[in-house]
Design a protein around this motif. Structure first.
Motif, PDB file in Angstrom:
ATOM      1  N   ARG A  21      44.898  44.780  47.510  1.00 35.58           N
ATOM      2  CA  ARG A  21      44.631  43.579  48.310  1.00 35.58           C
ATOM      3  C   ARG A  21      45.539  43.501  49.528  1.00 35.58           C
ATOM      4  O   ARG A  21      45.112  43.035  50.590  1.00 35.58           O
ATOM      5  CB  ARG A  21      44.787  42.331  47.429  1.00 35.58           C
TER       6      ARG A  21
ATOM      7  N   SER B  79      34.673  38.629  36.400  1.00 31.61           N
ATOM      8  CA  SER B  79      35.176  39.828  37.074  1.00 31.61           C
ATOM      9  C   SER B  79      35.921  39.456  38.342  1.00 31.61           C
ATOM     10  O   SER B  79      35.338  38.919  39.292  1.00 31.61           O
ATOM     11  CB  SER B  79      34.019  40.773  37.418  1.00 31.61           C
ATOM     12  N   ALA B  80      37.224  39.775  38.355  1.00 30.66           N
ATOM     13  CA  ALA B  80      38.028  39.505  39.548  1.00 30.66           C
ATOM     14  C   ALA B  80      37.590  40.397  40.701  1.00 30.66           C
ATOM     15  O   ALA B  80      37.734  40.030  41.870  1.00 30.66           O
ATOM     16  CB  ALA B  80      39.501  39.746  39.235  1.00 30.66           C
ATOM     17  N   GLN B  81      37.066  41.561  40.359  1.00 27.60           N
ATOM     18  CA  GLN B  81      36.628  42.467  41.429  1.00 27.60           C
ATOM     19  C   GLN B  81      35.432  41.871  42.165  1.00 27.60           C
ATOM     20  O   GLN B  81      35.380  41.892  43.398  1.00 27.60           O
ATOM     21  CB  GLN B  81      36.266  43.832  40.851  1.00 27.60           C
TER      22      GLN B  81
ATOM     23  N   LYS C 263      34.513  50.192  31.972  1.00 29.93           N
ATOM     24  CA  LYS C 263      35.752  50.512  32.696  1.00 29.93           C
ATOM     25  C   LYS C 263      35.732  52.002  33.052  1.00 29.93           C
ATOM     26  O   LYS C 263      34.679  52.621  33.074  1.00 29.93           O
ATOM     27  CB  LYS C 263      36.962  50.131  31.846  1.00 29.93           C
TER      28      LYS C 263
ATOM     29  N   ASP D 248      42.899  45.090  30.920  1.00 33.78           N
ATOM     30  CA  ASP D 248      43.292  46.505  30.984  1.00 33.78           C
ATOM     31  C   ASP D 248      44.246  46.886  29.859  1.00 33.78           C
ATOM     32  O   ASP D 248      44.606  48.056  29.711  1.00 33.78           O
ATOM     33  CB  ASP D 248      43.932  46.809  32.344  1.00 33.78           C
TER      34      ASP D 248
ATOM     35  N   SER E  20      46.538  45.901  41.501  1.00 36.36           N
ATOM     36  CA  SER E  20      45.633  44.901  42.082  1.00 36.36           C
ATOM     37  C   SER E  20      46.204  44.338  43.385  1.00 36.36           C
ATOM     38  O   SER E  20      45.495  44.204  44.391  1.00 36.36           O
ATOM     39  CB  SER E  20      45.427  43.747  41.094  1.00 36.36           C
TER      40      SER E  20
HETATM   41  C1  S3P Z   1      40.966  44.292  38.795  1.00 37.92           C
HETATM   42  C2  S3P Z   1      40.145  43.572  37.969  1.00 37.92           C
HETATM   43  C3  S3P Z   1      39.735  44.018  36.629  1.00 37.92           C
HETATM   44  C4  S3P Z   1      40.622  45.142  36.113  1.00 37.92           C
HETATM   45  C5  S3P Z   1      40.914  46.177  37.156  1.00 37.92           C
HETATM   46  C6  S3P Z   1      41.582  45.558  38.362  1.00 37.92           C
HETATM   47  C7  S3P Z   1      41.271  43.779  40.123  1.00 37.92           C
HETATM   48  O1  S3P Z   1      38.401  44.462  36.685  1.00 37.92           O
HETATM   49  O2  S3P Z   1      40.039  45.761  34.986  1.00 37.92           O
HETATM   50  O3  S3P Z   1      41.748  47.191  36.651  1.00 37.92           O
HETATM   51  O4  S3P Z   1      42.217  44.263  40.776  1.00 37.92           O
HETATM   52  O5  S3P Z   1      40.569  42.854  40.569  1.00 37.92           O
HETATM   53  P1  S3P Z   1      37.171  43.428  36.589  1.00 37.92           P
HETATM   54  O6  S3P Z   1      37.413  42.377  37.572  1.00 37.92           O
HETATM   55  O7  S3P Z   1      35.933  44.208  36.905  1.00 37.92           O
HETATM   56  O8  S3P Z   1      37.191  42.940  35.167  1.00 37.92           O
END
Ligand code: S3P
Length: 437
Positions: A28, A167-169, A347, A320, A24
């Motif tokens: 970034r 969701s962090a993404q 996922k 994860d 992650s």
């Molecule tokens: C991540 C967020 C998670 C995680 C992924 C990495 C990230 O997904 O499962 O492997 O780097 O922001 P989600 O934010 O969709 O849950």
């Protein structure tokens, strides 16, 4: 060509190792480096397929990436300064790379094609496209999965967005888009998710505020028309990769392992908290801080474990790690109930189904009730099966790990996808004393 591999029953894993950089944070660092002015020097960047795809994407958009003295150096183009790509941006297997970069492209006057492999092309993109469309991104056609053609705009509108899923993404994609919009872009998450984007934005000089609300929600707000300044980033070891080593040390008898420099950000430590509740002997040595992130060494010894209930609100902090937690739960006494795992279905594979099926092929009692996964451990795992990995690196590594502690060998049908996140998984495990054939 799929490459099967068999994990052999192994004992006495010992040694001190370092696992590769956090995935992650690596994505970034490359992206913010590309949006900054000046140079960003990244040490410890994860050299794995997912992150290399992001590196190629930011390079295709005009950031210069070179290697110097073991570090990656990114020469950024400033917020809004990237140029249209000559060809499609290929994100391979990476949900993080593709979703975060949709947020970046949204703020630029350009058309870009986003493509990925078969697994990524099945994953939902609507969750990020819907709010980005509110900000001004145009999506060609009706598609909500890759391949996608999108058109960004230099005139994005800032929004306030309540995330329907934690969701962090999605949060990160909106914050990255928000850098380009005038005014403040605010994302409200139902429960806190990993906060690396926020921490790193602050490290690059963005103006950001975070509000923890009384009801447990968290609001993150970024000021637009931002100026980011290139900086130095040291990427800590990935706790989601370390998780497999931790699990192997817990379940292989007579093990004592130290993993160095692991990221200990509280939004990522749900797995360790759960293992401790199960009775795991895990010590955090030398807890410190680096580039705004907590880092520590982990000492893990073989442990007698008991089943526990893992509450749904913990899911984002260990999202994860569920496949490998399920593998560990198979070695515990009693039932482990992992609640609220709907997100696992979207996922790299449907991990809820893949994990339950893999456990069943190894002779472990497992069931799915709604969005919960229930594993009944007896302290012993028969093994002896072949597990289908469905193009999913973490399913492959979770079941190879399970095989190391099982009574009979466990085969996984394909290990090629491990290269997306943890290319030296097998050599590192072997160095500790694990056996594979
Ligand atoms: C991540 C967020 C998670 C995680 C992924 C990495 C990230 O997904 O499962 O492997 O780097 O922001 P989600 O934010 O969709 O849950």
């Amino acid at each position: 060509m799929p490459q099967p591999l068999t994990a052999m029953p192994s004992r006495g894993l010992t040694g001190r190792i370092k696992v590769p950089g956090d995935k992650s944070i690596s994505h970034r660092a490359l992206i913010l480096g590309a949006l900054a002015t000046g140079t960003t020097t990244i040490t410890g960047l994860l050299q794995a397929e997912d992150v290399l795809a992001t590196a190629r994407a930011v390079a295709a958009l005009g950031a210069e990436i070179t290697r110097a003295n073991g570090a990656m150096v990114v020469k950024g183009q400033g917020v809004g300064g990237l140029r249209p790509p000559a060809g499609a941006l290929d994100f391979g297997n990476s949900g993080t790379g593709s979703r975060l970069m949709l947020g970046v492209v949204a703020g630029h006057d350009m058309v870009a094609d986003f493509v990925g492999d078969a697994s990524l092309s099945r994953r939902p993109m609507g969750r990020v496209l819907v709010p980005l469309e509110c900000m001004g991104l145009a999506v060609e056609g009706e598609r909500r999965t890759l391949p996608l053609r999108v058109r960004g705009t230099p005139d994005l509108v800032p929004i306030v967005y309540d995330l329907p899923v934690a969701s962090a993404q999605v949060k990160s994609a909106l914050l990255l888009a928000g850098l380009h919009a005038p005014g403040r872009t605010t994302v409200v998450e139902p429960v806190p998710t990993r906060d690396h984007t926020e921490r790193m934005l602050a490290h690059f000089g963005a103006e950001l505020s975070v509000e923890d609300r009384a009801d447990g929600r968290r609001a993150v707000s970024v000021a637009g028309d931002a100026e980011l300044e290139g900086t130095a980033i040291r990427v800590p070891a990935d706790p989601s990769s370390a998780a497999f080593i931790v699990a192997a040390a817990l379940i292989c008898k007579g093990s004592d392992v130290v993993i160095e420099g692991v990221l200990m950000n509280p939004t990522r430590t749900g797995f360790l908290a759960t293992l401790r509740e199960m009775g795991a002997r895990i010590e955090v040595l030398d807890l410190g801080e680096d580039c705004g992130e907590a880092v520590g060494d982990l000492r893990v010894r073989t442990s007698v474990l008991k089943g526990v209930t893992v509450p749904p609100e913990r899911a984002p902090s260990m999202i994860d790690e569920y496949p490998v937690l399920a593998a560990v739960a198979a070695f515990a006494q009693g039932q482990t109930r992992m609640q609220g795992l709907a997100e696992l279905k979207v996922k790299e594979s449907d991990r809820l189904a893949a994990t339950a099926a893999g456990l069943a092929s190894c002779g472990v009692e497992a069931s799915i009730e709604g969005d919960d996964l229930i594993v009944t451990g007896t302290g012993e795992v028969p093994g002896g099966g072949t597990v289908e990995t469905h193009m999913d690196h973490r399913i492959a590594m979770a079941f190879l790990t399970l095989g190391l502690g099982a009574a009979r060998p466990v085969t996984v049908d394909d290990v090629t996808m491990i290269a997306t996140s943890f290319p030296n998984f097998v050599p590192l495990m072997t160095q500790l004393g694990a056996a594979f054939q």
